[in-house]
Design a protein around this motif. Structure first.
Motif: not given
Length: 230
Positions: A213-224
């Protein structure tokens, strides 16, 4: 779309010479069946054994009648379908649970109307209770390259009303993919994305039989930068 005893026994012998064949027919029609039990385990098998036996039978059936119209399944087991075209279409289903593997057939419209109704109107246990994701007619379906039509109207899916319901839905999907995807789509992976207003690009989920299982989490508000988590 119906099988006689000779055809049924030929299928199971192709799949597994030691398999048990149980033929179930309606009264007065001993040579025609709308449900054929192809295999029964004497005891509850392990996941690997259940998957291997279904895979042998699945390949044998495809070898006799061709590629399916729709792949898929749910928590109770695989549900692979061959479907006719036309107003009186019938659907042939190769199904399995933890102890049995069988073929059944019926009118496509009746089955699809019933499933559509369940997806649209099946009840939740409320926001504080369990969801009904594990009890839906199927957890996943994939339109395949085989002949035949798909349903005229497909369910639009089911929204998760709470985070626990979403967790239950994902757990159900992962469990059935681990068992069913490697057999029905060897060497292939499945992916989808969960959209979120707080995550740029959302959460991308993939199941790869070779990598897990692979998960890719995009940047959250405030992340660079985007983050990659596995």
């Amino acid at each position: 779309m119906e099988f006689d005893e000779t055809q049924a026994r030929a299928l199971i012998k192709t799949a597994d010479p030691d398999g048990q064949v149980i033929l179930i027919g309606s009264a007065g029609h001993h040579d025609r069946y709308n449900r054929l039990q192809l295999y029964s385990f004497a005891t509850a098998p392990a996941l690997e054994q259940r998957r291997d036996v279904f895979g042998e039978i699945f390949r044998a059936v495809c070898g006799v009648i061709g590629e399916p119209t729709i792949l898929g399944g749910g928590p109770n087991g695989p549900d692979v379908r061959w479907r006719n075209a036309g107003p009186r279409a019938r659907v042939l289903r190769l199904r399995a649970d933890t102890r049995n593997i069988w073929i059944e057939t019926g009118l496509a419209e009746e089955l699809e109307d019933e499933e559509l109704t369940t997806f649209e109107h099946g009840g939740f246990g409320g926001s504080s209770g369990p969801s009904d994701f594990p009890h839906l007619p199927y957890t996943w379906q994939l339109i395949h390259l085989g002949p035949g039509d798909t349903a005229e109207y497909l369910p639009g899916g089911r929204l998760a009303s709470t985070l626990p319901h979403l967790q239950e839905a994902l757990k159900t999907l992962v469990k059935v993919w681990i068992e069913q995807l490697p057999i029905q789509q060897p060497g292939k992976k499945a992916t989808f994305t969960i959209a979120s207003s707080g995550i740029k690009g959302g959460l991308s989920f993939a199941y790869d039989p070779a990598k897990g299982i692979l998960l890719r989490i995009g940047s959250r508000t405030g992340d660079s930068v985007d983050g990659l988590r596995r």
